[in-house]
Design a protein around this motif. Structure first.
Motif, PDB file in Angstrom:
ATOM      1  N   ILE B  44       0.678  -1.297   0.295  1.00 33.53           N
ATOM      2  CA  ILE B  44      -0.356   0.319   0.057  1.00 33.53           C
ATOM      3  C   ILE B  44       0.749   0.461   0.006  1.00 33.53           C
ATOM      4  CG2 ILE B  44      -1.709   1.823   1.622  1.00 33.53           C
ATOM      5  CD1 ILE B  44      -2.692  -1.501   1.956  1.00 33.53           C
ATOM      6  N   LYS B  45       2.140   0.908   0.542  1.00 32.74           N
ATOM      7  CA  LYS B  45       2.686   2.142   0.475  1.00 32.74           C
ATOM      8  C   LYS B  45       3.551   2.262  -0.746  1.00 32.74           C
ATOM      9  CE  LYS B  45       3.801   2.821   5.747  1.00 32.74           C
ATOM     10  NZ  LYS B  45       4.439   2.220   6.934  1.00 32.74           N
ATOM     11  N   ALA B  46       3.500   1.571  -0.901  1.00 25.09           N
ATOM     12  CA  ALA B  46       4.941   1.430  -2.295  1.00 25.09           C
ATOM     13  C   ALA B  46       3.080   2.613  -3.033  1.00 25.09           C
ATOM     14  CB  ALA B  46       5.352   0.175  -3.192  1.00 25.09           C
ATOM     15  N   LEU B  47       2.509   2.022  -3.245  1.00 26.76           N
ATOM     16  CA  LEU B  47       1.724   2.608  -4.496  1.00 26.76           C
ATOM     17  C   LEU B  47       1.152   3.787  -3.926  1.00 26.76           C
ATOM     18  CD1 LEU B  47      -1.333  -0.168  -4.974  1.00 26.76           C
ATOM     19  CD2 LEU B  47       0.916   0.441  -6.657  1.00 26.76           C
ATOM     20  N   GLU B  48       1.879   3.787  -3.171  1.00 31.07           N
ATOM     21  CA  GLU B  48       0.871   5.475  -2.396  1.00 31.07           C
ATOM     22  C   GLU B  48       2.379   6.302  -2.648  1.00 31.07           C
ATOM     23  OE1 GLU B  48      -1.732   4.914   1.090  1.00 31.07           O
ATOM     24  OE2 GLU B  48      -0.204   5.612   1.128  1.00 31.07           O
ATOM     25  N   PHE B  49       3.608   5.914  -2.719  1.00 32.35           N
ATOM     26  CA  PHE B  49       4.640   6.547  -3.164  1.00 32.35           C
ATOM     27  C   PHE B  49       4.951   6.163  -4.563  1.00 32.35           C
ATOM     28  CE2 PHE B  49       8.431   7.708  -2.236  1.00 32.35           C
ATOM     29  CZ  PHE B  49       9.533   7.586  -3.512  1.00 32.35           C
ATOM     30  N   LEU B  50       3.886   5.853  -5.961  1.00 30.25           N
ATOM     31  CA  LEU B  50       4.463   6.066  -6.775  1.00 30.25           C
ATOM     32  C   LEU B  50       2.914   6.822  -7.765  1.00 30.25           C
ATOM     33  CD1 LEU B  50       4.571   1.882  -7.471  1.00 30.25           C
ATOM     34  CD2 LEU B  50       6.293   3.054  -8.372  1.00 30.25           C
ATOM     35  N   GLY B  51       2.180   7.343  -6.366  1.00 32.60           N
ATOM     36  CA  GLY B  51       1.157   8.036  -6.922  1.00 32.60           C
ATOM     37  C   GLY B  51      -0.270   7.521  -7.213  1.00 32.60           C
ATOM     38  N   LEU B  52      -0.711   6.712  -6.741  1.00 32.96           N
ATOM     39  CA  LEU B  52      -1.549   5.762  -7.000  1.00 32.96           C
ATOM     40  C   LEU B  52      -2.513   5.875  -5.377  1.00 32.96           C
ATOM     41  CD1 LEU B  52      -2.057   2.267  -8.844  1.00 32.96           C
ATOM     42  CD2 LEU B  52      -3.329   4.751  -9.573  1.00 32.96           C
ATOM     43  N   GLN B  53      -3.891   7.357  -5.899  1.00 34.54           N
ATOM     44  CA  GLN B  53      -4.473   6.837  -4.460  1.00 34.54           C
ATOM     45  C   GLN B  53      -5.851   6.200  -3.985  1.00 34.54           C
ATOM     46  OE1 GLN B  53      -2.490   9.589  -2.929  1.00 34.54           O
ATOM     47  NE2 GLN B  53      -1.180   9.877  -4.321  1.00 34.54           N
ATOM     48  N   ASP B  54      -6.012   7.031  -3.359  1.00 36.60           N
ATOM     49  CA  ASP B  54      -7.568   6.155  -2.674  1.00 36.60           C
ATOM     50  C   ASP B  54      -7.062   3.958  -2.658  1.00 36.60           C
ATOM     51  OD1 ASP B  54     -10.372   5.725  -5.108  1.00 36.60           O
ATOM     52  OD2 ASP B  54      -9.879   4.321  -2.642  1.00 36.60           O
ATOM     53  N   VAL B  55      -6.573   3.772  -1.722  1.00 35.07           N
ATOM     54  CA  VAL B  55      -6.106   2.681  -0.601  1.00 35.07           C
ATOM     55  C   VAL B  55      -6.999   1.714  -1.399  1.00 35.07           C
ATOM     56  CG1 VAL B  55      -5.885   2.071   1.354  1.00 35.07           C
ATOM     57  CG2 VAL B  55      -4.784   4.068   0.914  1.00 35.07           C
ATOM     58  N   GLU B  56      -8.658   2.176  -1.170  1.00 33.15           N
ATOM     59  CA  GLU B  56      -9.344   0.639  -2.050  1.00 33.15           C
ATOM     60  C   GLU B  56      -9.256   0.921  -3.113  1.00 33.15           C
ATOM     61  OE1 GLU B  56     -13.200   1.551   1.759  1.00 33.15           O
ATOM     62  OE2 GLU B  56     -13.938   1.252  -0.178  1.00 33.15           O
ATOM     63  N   ASN B  57      -9.570   1.324  -4.003  1.00 31.34           N
ATOM     64  CA  ASN B  57      -8.995   1.101  -5.219  1.00 31.34           C
ATOM     65  C   ASN B  57      -7.849   1.344  -6.195  1.00 31.34           C
ATOM     66  OD1 ASN B  57     -11.588  -0.030  -5.015  1.00 31.34           O
ATOM     67  ND2 ASN B  57     -12.606   1.843  -5.151  1.00 31.34           N
ATOM     68  N   PHE B  58      -7.873   2.313  -5.756  1.00 31.13           N
ATOM     69  CA  PHE B  58      -6.152   2.787  -6.409  1.00 31.13           C
ATOM     70  C   PHE B  58      -6.348   3.113  -7.504  1.00 31.13           C
ATOM     71  CE2 PHE B  58      -3.204   2.580  -3.283  1.00 31.13           C
ATOM     72  CZ  PHE B  58      -3.168   1.344  -2.398  1.00 31.13           C
ATOM     73  N   GLN B  59      -7.532   4.006  -8.177  1.00 29.65           N
ATOM     74  CA  GLN B  59      -7.692   3.793  -9.584  1.00 29.65           C
ATOM     75  C   GLN B  59      -7.434   5.720 -10.147  1.00 29.65           C
ATOM     76  OE1 GLN B  59      -9.454   2.755 -11.764  1.00 29.65           O
ATOM     77  NE2 GLN B  59      -9.871   0.648  -9.787  1.00 29.65           N
ATOM     78  N   SER B  60      -7.241   6.311  -8.769  1.00 32.34           N
ATOM     79  CA  SER B  60      -7.343   8.070  -8.828  1.00 32.34           C
ATOM     80  C   SER B  60      -5.785   7.930  -8.567  1.00 32.34           C
ATOM     81  CB  SER B  60      -7.809   8.596  -7.836  1.00 32.34           C
ATOM     82  OG  SER B  60      -6.439  10.117  -7.613  1.00 32.34           O
ATOM     83  N   PHE B  61      -5.120   8.540  -9.639  1.00 32.24           N
ATOM     84  CA  PHE B  61      -3.732   8.594 -10.554  1.00 32.24           C
ATOM     85  C   PHE B  61      -3.218  10.124 -10.017  1.00 32.24           C
ATOM     86  CE2 PHE B  61       0.892   6.959 -10.775  1.00 32.24           C
ATOM     87  CZ  PHE B  61       1.236   7.751 -12.361  1.00 32.24           C
ATOM     88  N   SER B  62      -2.246   9.882  -9.676  1.00 28.85           N
ATOM     89  CA  SER B  62      -1.846  11.831  -9.102  1.00 28.85           C
ATOM     90  C   SER B  62      -0.309  12.080  -9.131  1.00 28.85           C
ATOM     91  CB  SER B  62      -2.259  12.750  -7.827  1.00 28.85           C
ATOM     92  OG  SER B  62      -2.523  12.037  -6.720  1.00 28.85           O
ATOM     93  N   PRO B  63       0.628  11.756  -9.815  1.00 27.48           N
ATOM     94  CA  PRO B  63       1.837  11.493  -9.195  1.00 27.48           C
ATOM     95  C   PRO B  63       2.218  13.124  -9.128  1.00 27.48           C
ATOM     96  CG  PRO B  63       1.509  11.293 -11.711  1.00 27.48           C
ATOM     97  CD  PRO B  63       0.194  11.614 -11.212  1.00 27.48           C
ATOM     98  N   SER B  64       3.544  12.210  -8.181  1.00 28.60           N
ATOM     99  CA  SER B  64       4.320  13.717  -7.306  1.00 28.60           C
ATOM    100  C   SER B  64       5.417  14.025  -8.556  1.00 28.60           C
ATOM    101  CB  SER B  64       4.583  13.363  -5.848  1.00 28.60           C
ATOM    102  OG  SER B  64       6.096  13.975  -5.958  1.00 28.60           O
ATOM    103  N   PRO B  65       5.486  14.893  -9.205  1.00 29.68           N
ATOM    104  CA  PRO B  65       6.858  15.045  -9.838  1.00 29.68           C
ATOM    105  C   PRO B  65       8.252  15.212 -10.398  1.00 29.68           C
ATOM    106  CG  PRO B  65       5.468  17.201  -9.539  1.00 29.68           C
ATOM    107  CD  PRO B  65       4.868  16.700  -8.717  1.00 29.68           C
ATOM    108  N   GLU B  66       7.908  14.880  -8.767  1.00 29.59           N
ATOM    109  CA  GLU B  66       9.368  14.973  -7.981  1.00 29.59           C
ATOM    110  C   GLU B  66       9.522  13.528  -7.783  1.00 29.59           C
ATOM    111  OE1 GLU B  66       7.713  18.375  -7.031  1.00 29.59           O
ATOM    112  OE2 GLU B  66       7.623  16.850  -5.788  1.00 29.59           O
ATOM    113  N   VAL B  67       8.845  12.444  -8.192  1.00 36.65           N
ATOM    114  CA  VAL B  67       9.229  11.209  -7.531  1.00 36.65           C
ATOM    115  C   VAL B  67       9.329  10.900  -9.483  1.00 36.65           C
ATOM    116  CG1 VAL B  67       8.052   9.337  -7.563  1.00 36.65           C
ATOM    117  CG2 VAL B  67       8.026  10.749  -5.636  1.00 36.65           C
ATOM    118  N   GLU B  68       9.801   9.838  -9.722  1.00 35.81           N
ATOM    119  CA  GLU B  68      10.213   9.135 -10.613  1.00 35.81           C
ATOM    120  C   GLU B  68      11.042   7.826  -9.885  1.00 35.81           C
ATOM    121  OE1 GLU B  68      12.559  10.397 -13.813  1.00 35.81           O
ATOM    122  OE2 GLU B  68      12.343   8.528 -15.214  1.00 35.81           O
ATOM    123  N   VAL B  69       9.729   6.377 -10.461  1.00 29.44           N
ATOM    124  CA  VAL B  69      10.845   5.362 -10.214  1.00 29.44           C
ATOM    125  C   VAL B  69      11.253   4.711 -11.440  1.00 29.44           C
ATOM    126  CG1 VAL B  69      10.452   2.972  -9.117  1.00 29.44           C
ATOM    127  CG2 VAL B  69       9.224   5.135  -7.393  1.00 29.44           C
TER     128      VAL B  69
END
Lengths: 152, 196
Positions: B44-69
């Motif tokens: 869950i923390k990995a997906l949040e870091f990658l920019g996938l919000q909404d813990v239940e569904n991880f549908q909404s994506f809002s990446p942090s511009p500084e984060v590139e994995v």
């Protein structure tokens, strides 16, 4: 410098015996390779984490096996963790007991599990004592102005 | 004729493992190869870091511009979200699916390994992970989206390579214990039956 070379010889002999007797396996060597000037305490740090984890796991295992109705999945989960952490630092004998332990969990064999708990605790204490002795030897060498021999 | 990266930013690896010992190990291993590492303890923390919000569904994506994995390396057995589930979420996401994912596991279960590779994992490493494993990550780590085949060597997705452990390390006990995760994989598999 005679004291240093004597200590270094002692270190090599002790380390070699730990590998020969199966207390440590190649993974421990891998850990040592990851230690350098920028991470001079790496091995001690990882091993310390292992000690902390192991004490907790042993307590959790004892508690889980004391329950009126034993949850073998829970026990197995602890053993799985113990197997993983011991394997990650190269504590081979601990890992080996964990393998048998998991088999008893799968069989829901309480006697087997209790025996393995005693065994794994025993092996853990042994390897902990040996690693602590090894680290003390390292400190003595460094304090005497020498360097730790690299084990191949 | 390949695309040469002139960027000086180190390649960024996201490591996911619930074991603090293994996290420390993988972080150190990756850093010896000069990768920049972020280590988290759950999917869950990995997906949040990658920019996938909404813990239940991880549908909404809002990446942090500084984060590139550039690569995700994850343990398989984790409480909550397994590494397999994390892999799936990443491959299902339009924005994240091109990030290479590598799975690590202490259990040598061929069905599990195959499932992960089929789901899109680039490599499957048996724990304890070694420097020679991390060395295999080089072809997958590129600043550019496209893999340049003439510049980078082709690494065959050979799962038997992942299983051959010649030094008999502690993790390779061959115990093929079925776990909840494997049962779940079979359940999921039955849901993935495609219409003819």
């Amino acid at each position: 410098m005679a004291a240093v070379s004597q200590l270094q010889r002692q270190f090599i002999e002790y380390t070699t015996s730990l590998y020969n007797e199966g207390y440590l396996d190649d993974q421990f060597t891998q850990l040592q390779k990851l230690q350098d000037e920028s991470n001079p305490e790496f091995v001690v740090e990882v091993v310390s984490l292992f000690f902390e984890d192991s004490e907790k796991l042993l307590n959790n295992l004892a508690t889980a096996l004391q329950q009126k109705i034993v949850d073998y999945k829970q026990v197995d989960s602890h053993v799985h963790q113990f197997k993983g952490s011991s394997s990650s630092i190269g504590a081979q004998r601990v890992t080996n007991v964990c393998v048998h332990f998991r088999n008893y969990c799968e069989e829901k064999n309480l006697d087997g599990c209790l025996r393995c708990l005693q065994q794994v605790k025993h092996e853990y204490i042994l390897v902990r004592n040996k690693l602590e002795a090894l680290f003390r030897l390292e400190q003595q060498i460094l304090q005497a102005g020498g360097s730790i021999p690299m084990m191949e | 004729m390949g695309v040469i990266s002139i960027s000086e930013t180190p390649l960024h690896v996201l490591a996911v493992d619930d074991s603090n010992i293994d996290r420390k190990l993988i972080e150190r291993l990756l850093k010896t190869f000069s990768y920049h590492v972020t280590a988290v303890d759950s999917g869950i923390k990995a997906l949040e870091f990658l920019g996938l919000q909404d813990v239940e569904n991880f549908q909404s994506f809002s990446p942090s511009p500084e984060v590139e994995v550039n690569l995700v390396i994850t343990d398989y057995c984790m409480p909550g979200m397994t590494g397999f589930e994390l892999l799936r979420k990443i491959k299902e996401s339009k924005s994240l699916k091109d990030i290479p994912v590598v799975i690590m596991s202490s259990d040598n279960i061929p069905a599990r390994i195959n499932r992960c590779l089929e789901e899109g994992a680039e490599e499957f490493f048996l724990k304890p992970v070694r420097m020679s494993d991390v060395d295999k990550l080089k072809p997958y780590l590129s600043k550019n989206e496209r893999k340049t085949t003439d510049e980078e060597e082709c690494v065959s997705n050979d799962s038997s390579g992942a299983m051959d452990d010649d030094d008999g390390g502690g993790g390779n006990d061959g115990v093929e214990a079925r776990s909840d995760e494997d049962e779940q994989i079979e359940k999921d598999q039955s849901l993935l039956i495609l219409p003819p």
